[in-house]
Design a protein around this motif. Structure first.
Motif, PDB file in Angstrom:
ATOM      1  N   TYR A   1     -59.434 -49.314  52.961  1.00  0.00           N
ATOM      2  CA  TYR A   1     -58.013 -49.023  52.753  1.00  0.00           C
ATOM      3  C   TYR A   1     -57.810 -47.535  52.453  1.00  0.00           C
ATOM      4  O   TYR A   1     -56.914 -46.894  53.009  1.00  0.00           O
ATOM      5  CB  TYR A   1     -57.460 -49.890  51.622  1.00  0.00           C
ATOM      6  CG  TYR A   1     -56.050 -49.547  51.227  1.00  0.00           C
ATOM      7  CD1 TYR A   1     -54.988 -49.762  52.107  1.00  0.00           C
ATOM      8  CD2 TYR A   1     -55.769 -48.990  49.988  1.00  0.00           C
ATOM      9  CE1 TYR A   1     -53.686 -49.441  51.758  1.00  0.00           C
ATOM     10  CE2 TYR A   1     -54.475 -48.671  49.622  1.00  0.00           C
ATOM     11  CZ  TYR A   1     -53.443 -48.894  50.512  1.00  0.00           C
ATOM     12  OH  TYR A   1     -52.157 -48.567  50.166  1.00  0.00           O
TER      13      TYR A   1
ATOM     14  N   ARG B   1     -55.687 -44.858  54.609  1.00  0.00           N
ATOM     15  CA  ARG B   1     -54.606 -44.038  54.018  1.00  0.00           C
ATOM     16  C   ARG B   1     -54.805 -42.567  54.320  1.00  0.00           C
ATOM     17  O   ARG B   1     -53.850 -41.855  54.631  1.00  0.00           O
ATOM     18  CB  ARG B   1     -54.535 -44.268  52.506  1.00  0.00           C
ATOM     19  CG  ARG B   1     -53.899 -45.616  52.179  1.00  0.00           C
ATOM     20  CD  ARG B   1     -53.619 -45.814  50.736  1.00  0.00           C
ATOM     21  NE  ARG B   1     -52.786 -44.734  50.212  1.00  0.00           N
ATOM     22  CZ  ARG B   1     -52.738 -44.400  48.938  1.00  0.00           C
ATOM     23  NH1 ARG B   1     -53.440 -45.043  48.049  1.00  0.00           N
ATOM     24  NH2 ARG B   1     -51.966 -43.421  48.536  1.00  0.00           N
TER      25      ARG B   1
ATOM     26  N   GLY C   1     -53.468 -41.831  57.557  1.00  0.00           N
ATOM     27  CA  GLY C   1     -52.022 -41.930  57.709  1.00  0.00           C
ATOM     28  C   GLY C   1     -51.420 -43.314  57.848  1.00  0.00           C
ATOM     29  O   GLY C   1     -50.261 -43.453  58.223  1.00  0.00           O
ATOM     30  N   THR C   2     -52.165 -44.361  57.517  1.00  0.00           N
ATOM     31  CA  THR C   2     -51.590 -45.704  57.613  1.00  0.00           C
ATOM     32  C   THR C   2     -50.422 -45.876  56.650  1.00  0.00           C
ATOM     33  O   THR C   2     -50.348 -45.197  55.626  1.00  0.00           O
ATOM     34  CB  THR C   2     -52.646 -46.792  57.343  1.00  0.00           C
ATOM     35  OG1 THR C   2     -52.079 -48.077  57.657  1.00  0.00           O
ATOM     36  CG2 THR C   2     -53.079 -46.821  55.886  1.00  0.00           C
ATOM     37  N   THR C   3     -49.532 -46.784  56.993  1.00  0.00           N
ATOM     38  CA  THR C   3     -48.397 -47.086  56.111  1.00  0.00           C
ATOM     39  C   THR C   3     -48.565 -48.436  55.421  1.00  0.00           C
ATOM     40  O   THR C   3     -47.665 -48.858  54.696  1.00  0.00           O
ATOM     41  CB  THR C   3     -47.073 -47.078  56.898  1.00  0.00           C
ATOM     42  OG1 THR C   3     -47.151 -48.032  57.951  1.00  0.00           O
ATOM     43  CG2 THR C   3     -46.777 -45.690  57.445  1.00  0.00           C
ATOM     44  N   ILE C   4     -49.705 -49.126  55.660  1.00  0.00           N
ATOM     45  CA  ILE C   4     -49.906 -50.399  54.954  1.00  0.00           C
ATOM     46  C   ILE C   4     -50.022 -50.101  53.468  1.00  0.00           C
ATOM     47  O   ILE C   4     -50.487 -49.030  53.074  1.00  0.00           O
ATOM     48  CB  ILE C   4     -51.123 -51.203  55.485  1.00  0.00           C
ATOM     49  CG1 ILE C   4     -52.431 -50.432  55.310  1.00  0.00           C
ATOM     50  CG2 ILE C   4     -50.908 -51.619  56.924  1.00  0.00           C
ATOM     51  CD1 ILE C   4     -53.680 -51.232  55.657  1.00  0.00           C
ATOM     52  N   SER C   5     -49.570 -51.041  52.636  1.00  0.00           N
ATOM     53  CA  SER C   5     -49.458 -50.751  51.209  1.00  0.00           C
ATOM     54  C   SER C   5     -50.567 -51.350  50.353  1.00  0.00           C
ATOM     55  O   SER C   5     -50.623 -51.068  49.153  1.00  0.00           O
ATOM     56  CB  SER C   5     -48.100 -51.237  50.694  1.00  0.00           C
ATOM     57  OG  SER C   5     -47.972 -52.625  50.921  1.00  0.00           O
TER      58      SER C   5
ATOM     59  N   ASP D   1     -48.454 -51.381  63.290  1.00  0.00           N
ATOM     60  CA  ASP D   1     -48.497 -50.017  63.812  1.00  0.00           C
ATOM     61  C   ASP D   1     -49.683 -49.883  64.764  1.00  0.00           C
ATOM     62  O   ASP D   1     -50.831 -50.064  64.353  1.00  0.00           O
ATOM     63  CB  ASP D   1     -48.640 -49.037  62.640  1.00  0.00           C
ATOM     64  CG  ASP D   1     -48.703 -47.578  63.056  1.00  0.00           C
ATOM     65  OD1 ASP D   1     -48.646 -47.287  64.267  1.00  0.00           O
ATOM     66  OD2 ASP D   1     -48.812 -46.732  62.146  1.00  0.00           O
TER      67      ASP D   1
ATOM     68  N   ASP E   1     -52.745 -47.967  63.683  1.00  0.00           N
ATOM     69  CA  ASP E   1     -53.745 -48.559  62.790  1.00  0.00           C
ATOM     70  C   ASP E   1     -54.959 -49.050  63.576  1.00  0.00           C
ATOM     71  O   ASP E   1     -56.081 -49.036  63.062  1.00  0.00           O
ATOM     72  CB  ASP E   1     -53.147 -49.686  61.947  1.00  0.00           C
ATOM     73  CG  ASP E   1     -52.360 -49.162  60.753  1.00  0.00           C
ATOM     74  OD1 ASP E   1     -52.576 -47.997  60.357  1.00  0.00           O
ATOM     75  OD2 ASP E   1     -51.524 -49.915  60.222  1.00  0.00           O
TER      76      ASP E   1
ATOM     77  N   ARG F   1     -56.883 -45.951  64.015  1.00  0.00           N
ATOM     78  CA  ARG F   1     -57.505 -45.565  62.741  1.00  0.00           C
ATOM     79  C   ARG F   1     -58.776 -46.374  62.486  1.00  0.00           C
ATOM     80  O   ARG F   1     -59.803 -45.827  62.083  1.00  0.00           O
ATOM     81  CB  ARG F   1     -56.508 -45.745  61.600  1.00  0.00           C
ATOM     82  CG  ARG F   1     -55.366 -44.760  61.624  1.00  0.00           C
ATOM     83  CD  ARG F   1     -54.338 -45.022  60.514  1.00  0.00           C
ATOM     84  NE  ARG F   1     -53.214 -44.132  60.666  1.00  0.00           N
ATOM     85  CZ  ARG F   1     -52.049 -44.474  61.219  1.00  0.00           C
ATOM     86  NH1 ARG F   1     -51.823 -45.713  61.624  1.00  0.00           N
ATOM     87  NH2 ARG F   1     -51.080 -43.594  61.328  1.00  0.00           N
TER      88      ARG F   1
END
Length: 166
Positions: free
Chosen positions: A65, A69, A72-76, A94, A97, A100
């Motif tokens: 994770y 990040r 640039g991932t937007t998963i939280s 996305d 991802d 990534r």
């Protein structure tokens, strides 16, 4: 349970009616490429993750994770990663991802085809939704008599592919 109906199809393994429909759709040559692309990225991700865990015993979903990040991932949180590794989702929200993950694990096939994989997963998701809707409507209509003449019943599932529910 009382009121349940069972559909017996000779030669079929026990499964839900939805699973039966999906398996028939997946057998369609026009869909099989989409299925193979999604299966391949899942398989490569799982293998790469296991290789990393064996090579680095401190490797974890949290570390993955954090690497995602940094890219640039937007998963939280780690839940989407867990779902991807279990194969519970067809593709990330996305498409980047996928890239990534391919970058982190050096998955050359996924790196080259991540946009196609994402599109294929979206296509399969759309088919699942369409099949689910039609099956639910069919069941809500009082489940037509399975032994009645239904030769006139036909519902378009996917116009582009010409897939119908009959």
């Amino acid at each position: 349970r009382t009121g349940d109906k069972i559909l017996y199809i000779s030669g079929q393994s026990r499964q839900s009616l939805f699973e039966l429909l999906v398996s028939r759709v997946y057998d369609n040559p026009a869909i099989s490429l989409h299925v193979k692309l999604v299966e391949r990225w899942h398989e490569e991700l799982v293998k790469a993750h296991h290789r990393r865990m064996h090579a680095d015993h401190s490797w974890s979903l949290d570390k993955l994770y954090n690497e995602m990040r940094l890219l640039g991932t937007t998963i939280s949180d780690t839940q989407p990663l867990r779902n991807w590794l279990k194969g519970d989702t067809l593709r990330p929200q996305d498409p980047e991802d996928l890239w990534r993950l391919a970058e982190i694990f050096d998955l050359e096939f996924v790196k080259q085809h991540y946009k196609r994989i994402h599109k294929a997963g979206g296509r399969l998701h759309g088919l699942h939704v369409s099949l689910s809707r039609r099956l639910n409507l069919w069941l809500q209509d009082g489940t037509p008599d399975l032994f009645a003449d239904t030769s006139g019943y036909e519902d378009m599932v996917d116009e582009e592919l010409g897939l119908t529910l009959r």
